[in-house]
Design a protein around this motif. Structure first.
Motif, mmCIF file in Angstrom:
data_model
loop_
_atom_site.group_PDB
_atom_site.id
_atom_site.type_symbol
_atom_site.label_atom_id
_atom_site.label_comp_id
_atom_site.label_asym_id
_atom_site.label_seq_id
_atom_site.Cartn_x
_atom_site.Cartn_y
_atom_site.Cartn_z
ATOM 1 N N LEU A 95 46.755 50.322 5.007
ATOM 2 C CA LEU A 95 45.634 50.910 4.860
ATOM 3 C C LEU A 95 44.632 50.585 4.031
ATOM 4 O O LEU A 95 43.655 50.580 3.980
ATOM 5 C CB LEU A 95 45.473 52.499 5.120
ATOM 6 C CG LEU A 95 46.206 52.619 6.396
ATOM 7 C CD1 LEU A 95 46.312 54.600 6.479
ATOM 8 C CD2 LEU A 95 45.220 52.754 8.080
ATOM 9 N N ALA A 96 45.954 50.498 2.746
ATOM 10 C CA ALA A 96 44.670 50.477 2.069
ATOM 11 C C ALA A 96 44.379 48.149 1.771
ATOM 12 O O ALA A 96 44.200 48.121 0.707
ATOM 13 C CB ALA A 96 45.898 50.576 0.812
ATOM 14 N N SER A 141 44.211 46.883 4.505
ATOM 15 C CA SER A 141 42.964 46.321 5.664
ATOM 16 C C SER A 141 41.742 47.153 4.512
ATOM 17 O O SER A 141 40.891 46.332 5.824
ATOM 18 C CB SER A 141 43.811 47.339 6.317
ATOM 19 O OG SER A 141 42.705 47.005 7.827
ATOM 20 N N SER A 142 41.834 47.663 4.203
ATOM 21 C CA SER A 142 40.391 48.515 3.462
ATOM 22 C C SER A 142 40.022 47.436 2.373
ATOM 23 O O SER A 142 38.651 47.193 2.645
ATOM 24 C CB SER A 142 40.515 49.552 3.587
ATOM 25 O OG SER A 142 39.566 50.518 2.315
ATOM 26 N N LEU A 143 40.869 46.731 1.787
ATOM 27 C CA LEU A 143 40.092 45.932 1.044
ATOM 28 C C LEU A 143 39.331 44.171 1.486
ATOM 29 O O LEU A 143 38.722 44.264 0.729
ATOM 30 C CB LEU A 143 41.773 45.508 -0.668
ATOM 31 C CG LEU A 143 41.269 44.815 -1.758
ATOM 32 C CD1 LEU A 143 40.498 44.980 -2.311
ATOM 33 C CD2 LEU A 143 42.607 44.399 -2.130
ATOM 34 N N GLU A 187 38.591 44.596 4.539
ATOM 35 C CA GLU A 187 37.062 44.133 4.673
ATOM 36 C C GLU A 187 36.227 44.480 3.907
ATOM 37 O O GLU A 187 35.285 44.243 4.392
ATOM 38 C CB GLU A 187 37.612 46.273 5.635
ATOM 39 C CG GLU A 187 37.876 46.522 6.860
ATOM 40 C CD GLU A 187 38.315 47.067 7.812
ATOM 41 O OE1 GLU A 187 37.482 48.463 7.252
ATOM 42 O OE2 GLU A 187 38.655 47.544 8.445
ATOM 43 N N ARG A 188 36.205 44.839 2.442
ATOM 44 C CA ARG A 188 35.341 45.121 0.868
ATOM 45 C C ARG A 188 35.554 43.431 1.167
ATOM 46 O O ARG A 188 34.142 43.342 0.404
ATOM 47 C CB ARG A 188 35.942 45.849 0.525
ATOM 48 C CG ARG A 188 36.071 47.054 0.231
ATOM 49 C CD ARG A 188 36.407 48.444 -0.783
ATOM 50 N NE ARG A 188 35.907 47.972 -1.867
ATOM 51 C CZ ARG A 188 36.240 47.779 -3.105
ATOM 52 N NH1 ARG A 188 36.918 49.025 -2.890
ATOM 53 N NH2 ARG A 188 35.521 47.400 -4.527
#
Length: 95
Positions: free
Chosen positions: A25-26, A28-30, A32-33
């Motif tokens: 999840l972390a 994936s978030s990175l 996306e950013r």
């Protein structure tokens, strides 16, 4: 004793699965950013990392400097500054 070892193994497996989920999840978030940034800037950053890892004798500093200059000369750079001033998300085009 064996029951305790088995219980510990099960608990460890659950913690490992939880950790892997949190890591995914972390990351994936990175991702996306990073993907939300201007395409030319992402390409120049990747080139900068590659240059930093390359042998100093074979490093393409001229190409890296050209990529960085292209970022500052781009419409995406102007769009980023305008979007910031207008307090809205930028709409990058890669140009």
């Amino acid at each position: 004793m064996l029951a305790r070892l088995l219980a510990d193994a099960v608990a460890l497996g659950r913690r490992h699965a939880l950790l892997m989920t949190a890591l995914a999840l972390a990351l994936s978030s990175l991702a996306e950013r990073i993907a939300a940034n201007a395409p030319l800037s992402i390409a120049a950053a990747k080139r900068a990392v590659a240059a930093a890892l390359a042998d100093p004798e074979t490093r393409d500093t001229a190409g890296l400097e050209a990529a960085i200059r292209a970022c500052f000369d781009s419409g995406d750079y102007r769009e980023g500054r305008t979007a910031f001033r207008e307090k809205r998300p930028p709409r990058f085009t890669g140009r």
